[in-house]
Scaffold this motif. Structure first.
Motif, PDB file in Angstrom:
ATOM      1  N   ALA A  56     -10.430  24.959 -42.000  1.00 11.90           N
ATOM      2  CA  ALA A  56     -11.478  25.361 -42.945  1.00 11.90           C
ATOM      3  C   ALA A  56     -12.424  24.178 -43.102  1.00 11.90           C
ATOM      4  O   ALA A  56     -11.972  23.025 -43.161  1.00 11.90           O
ATOM      5  N   TYR A  57     -13.704  24.470 -43.147  1.00 11.76           N
ATOM      6  CA  TYR A  57     -14.702  23.404 -43.187  1.00 11.76           C
ATOM      7  C   TYR A  57     -15.449  23.432 -44.510  1.00 11.76           C
ATOM      8  O   TYR A  57     -15.732  24.496 -45.061  1.00 11.76           O
ATOM      9  N   PRO A  58     -15.788  22.249 -45.049  1.00 19.09           N
ATOM     10  CA  PRO A  58     -16.439  22.182 -46.363  1.00 19.09           C
ATOM     11  C   PRO A  58     -17.814  22.843 -46.369  1.00 19.09           C
ATOM     12  O   PRO A  58     -18.503  22.920 -45.341  1.00 19.09           O
ATOM     13  N   ALA A  59     -18.205  23.291 -47.534  1.00 17.99           N
ATOM     14  CA  ALA A  59     -19.544  23.859 -47.700  1.00 17.99           C
ATOM     15  C   ALA A  59     -20.586  22.814 -47.309  1.00 17.99           C
ATOM     16  O   ALA A  59     -20.468  21.636 -47.645  1.00 17.99           O
ATOM     17  N   GLY A  60     -21.579  23.264 -46.579  1.00 17.66           N
ATOM     18  CA  GLY A  60     -22.648  22.378 -46.147  1.00 17.66           C
ATOM     19  C   GLY A  60     -22.379  21.648 -44.848  1.00 17.66           C
ATOM     20  O   GLY A  60     -23.288  21.029 -44.294  1.00 17.66           O
ATOM     21  N   SER A  61     -21.151  21.696 -44.359  1.00 15.44           N
ATOM     22  CA  SER A  61     -20.841  20.986 -43.124  1.00 15.44           C
ATOM     23  C   SER A  61     -21.417  21.723 -41.920  1.00 15.44           C
ATOM     24  O   SER A  61     -21.572  22.944 -41.918  1.00 15.44           O
ATOM     25  N   ARG A  62     -21.749  20.945 -40.905  1.00 13.21           N
ATOM     26  CA  ARG A  62     -22.345  21.475 -39.677  1.00 13.21           C
ATOM     27  C   ARG A  62     -21.234  21.616 -38.632  1.00 13.21           C
ATOM     28  O   ARG A  62     -20.660  20.624 -38.209  1.00 13.21           O
ATOM     29  N   HIS A  76     -13.473  34.730 -37.892  1.00 15.42           N
ATOM     30  CA  HIS A  76     -12.429  34.082 -38.685  1.00 15.42           C
ATOM     31  C   HIS A  76     -12.888  32.714 -39.176  1.00 15.42           C
ATOM     32  O   HIS A  76     -12.567  32.314 -40.302  1.00 15.42           O
ATOM     33  N   LEU A  77     -13.652  32.004 -38.358  1.00 16.48           N
ATOM     34  CA  LEU A  77     -14.232  30.741 -38.818  1.00 16.48           C
ATOM     35  C   LEU A  77     -15.144  30.974 -40.010  1.00 16.48           C
ATOM     36  O   LEU A  77     -15.098  30.244 -41.005  1.00 16.48           O
ATOM     37  N   ALA A  78     -15.994  31.989 -39.909  1.00 13.30           N
ATOM     38  CA  ALA A  78     -16.943  32.280 -40.979  1.00 13.30           C
ATOM     39  C   ALA A  78     -16.228  32.693 -42.255  1.00 13.30           C
ATOM     40  O   ALA A  78     -16.660  32.340 -43.359  1.00 13.30           O
ATOM     41  N   ALA A  79     -15.141  33.445 -42.113  1.00 16.25           N
ATOM     42  CA  ALA A  79     -14.406  33.905 -43.289  1.00 16.25           C
ATOM     43  C   ALA A  79     -13.666  32.771 -43.982  1.00 16.25           C
ATOM     44  O   ALA A  79     -13.530  32.765 -45.212  1.00 16.25           O
ATOM     45  N   SER A  80     -13.189  31.804 -43.214  1.00 15.84           N
ATOM     46  CA  SER A  80     -12.366  30.734 -43.795  1.00 15.84           C
ATOM     47  C   SER A  80     -13.175  29.529 -44.258  1.00 15.84           C
ATOM     48  O   SER A  80     -12.628  28.629 -44.897  1.00 15.84           O
ATOM     49  N   SER A  81     -14.467  29.508 -43.943  1.00 11.88           N
ATOM     50  CA  SER A  81     -15.297  28.347 -44.287  1.00 11.88           C
ATOM     51  C   SER A  81     -16.577  28.776 -45.000  1.00 11.88           C
ATOM     52  O   SER A  81     -17.691  28.617 -44.476  1.00 11.88           O
ATOM     53  N   PRO A  82     -16.449  29.329 -46.212  1.00 17.05           N
ATOM     54  CA  PRO A  82     -17.644  29.750 -46.945  1.00 17.05           C
ATOM     55  C   PRO A  82     -18.550  28.560 -47.230  1.00 17.05           C
ATOM     56  O   PRO A  82     -18.086  27.492 -47.635  1.00 17.05           O
ATOM     57  N   GLY A  83     -19.825  28.741 -46.961  1.00 17.85           N
ATOM     58  CA  GLY A  83     -20.789  27.683 -47.210  1.00 17.85           C
ATOM     59  C   GLY A  83     -21.015  26.761 -46.036  1.00 17.85           C
ATOM     60  O   GLY A  83     -21.943  25.945 -46.058  1.00 17.85           O
ATOM     61  N   ALA A  84     -20.193  26.845 -44.995  1.00 26.30           N
ATOM     62  CA  ALA A  84     -20.411  26.019 -43.811  1.00 26.30           C
ATOM     63  C   ALA A  84     -21.577  26.571 -42.992  1.00 26.30           C
ATOM     64  O   ALA A  84     -21.915  27.752 -43.085  1.00 26.30           O
ATOM     65  N   HIS A  85     -22.170  25.712 -42.193  1.00 23.66           N
ATOM     66  CA  HIS A  85     -23.255  26.118 -41.290  1.00 23.66           C
ATOM     67  C   HIS A  85     -22.698  26.080 -39.868  1.00 23.66           C
ATOM     68  O   HIS A  85     -22.518  25.002 -39.293  1.00 23.66           O
TER      69      HIS A  85
END
Length: 294
Positions: A56-62, A76-85
């Motif tokens: 899971a990646y932090p919000a705002g991370s690229r 699945h990446l998009a679902a587990s990392s809300p706010g990530a780009h």
């Protein structure tokens, strides 16, 4: 999961080349059919909890997803990392079209952008991303070490890479069958002939280390299926693994690797592992590492 390594990736700063010409789509051992797209989606959905746990990646991370294919892992990446780009890159324009449609049909909170590009010649400046996600990609490349080194260029110092690969040599099953093992071996040989390596899972740690990543941690993720787990028997044993092997039948026959009778015997024995009294095991490798200098 479809990427060609046709040019040498080099270091040095590059601008984001928005007029970069579209790369030529490569041969892919599993093909680009609708059936293969469904198989990839079924595989990703079946294995999501096993393979994506802990990612899971932090919000705002690229985040760069390298070789996104039809978007089976992207959802699945998009679902587990809300706010990530998330930037999802693939060499296949048709796969990217399917990926866009797949994401549009599912709720997600991450921002996802799409780019057709060759992983060995990425149109991004140095240190453009905080994290890399590479799933079922290296196994299709003729030079995975070169690809990992090129990907490291666009990862910021201190950024992380996550690599997930399979290894067909990790397969064991009951009832055991030399004929079943032989048809699996045909798939391995055909993938090697196409420039890939279906046994790459065992090489992930040394490949990452050789590419200059540090703090490499490898964790095997094993799938075990028997009739007490009917969902896994259907979704993984039958519809993911056996379907993948069965799909190369015509190529195996055309290459003179087998006869029709031997092929049918091997597939029949392999399917027996998904019936009452059968068991099936497969081990994936998930690795994380850090780009030094952070």
């Amino acid at each position: 999961m479809r990427t060609a390594a046709t040019e040498k990736a080099t270091g040095g700063t590059r601008e984001d080349r928005r007029t970069h010409p579209a790369p030529r789509e490569p041969a892919y051992v599993h093909g680009y059919s609708d059936h293969e797209a469904r198989r990839l989606t079924d595989q990703a959905d079946t294995l999501a909890a096993l393979l994506h746990a802990g990612t899971a990646y932090p919000a705002g991370s690229r985040v760069l997803e390298a070789g996104c294919g039809v978007g089976a892992q992207t959802v699945h990446l998009a679902a587990s990392s809300p706010g990530a780009h998330i930037t999802a890159v693939d060499i296949s324009a048709s796969s990217l079209d399917q990926a866009r449609a797949r994401l549009a049909a599912r709720p997600h909170t991450a921002t996802v952008s799409w780019r057709q590009a060759d992983l060995t010649d990425l149109p991004y400046a140095d240190a453009s991303f905080d994290h890399l996600f590479v799933c079922f990609v290296l196994e299709h490349l003729p030079d995975p070490a070169q690809a990992l080194a090129g990907l490291r260029r666009v990862l910021r110092p201190g950024g992380t890479v996550t690599v997930i690969e399979g290894d067909h040599g990790s397969v064991f099953f009951h009832p055991d069958s030399d004929h079943a093992r032989t048809v699996i071996g045909h798939q391995v040989r055909l993938q090697a002939a196409a420039g890939g390596n279906a046994l790459l899972g065992r090489q992930v740690q040394p490949l990452l280390a050789a590419a200059g990543y540090e703090d490499v941690v490898v964790r095997p993720r094993t799938v075990y299926a028997d009739t007490t787990r009917p969902g896994l028997v259907d979704s993984f044993t039958r519809n993911t693994f056996i379907a993948m092997v069965a799909a190369v039948r015509d190529d195996a026959l055309a290459a003179g690797l087998t006869t029709e009778a031997d092929w049918e015997r091997g597939i029949r024995d392999l399917r027996r592992t998904a019936e009452a009294g059968g068991t099936f095991h497969y081990t994936f490798v998930k690795a994380t590492a850090v780009n030094p200098g952070g």
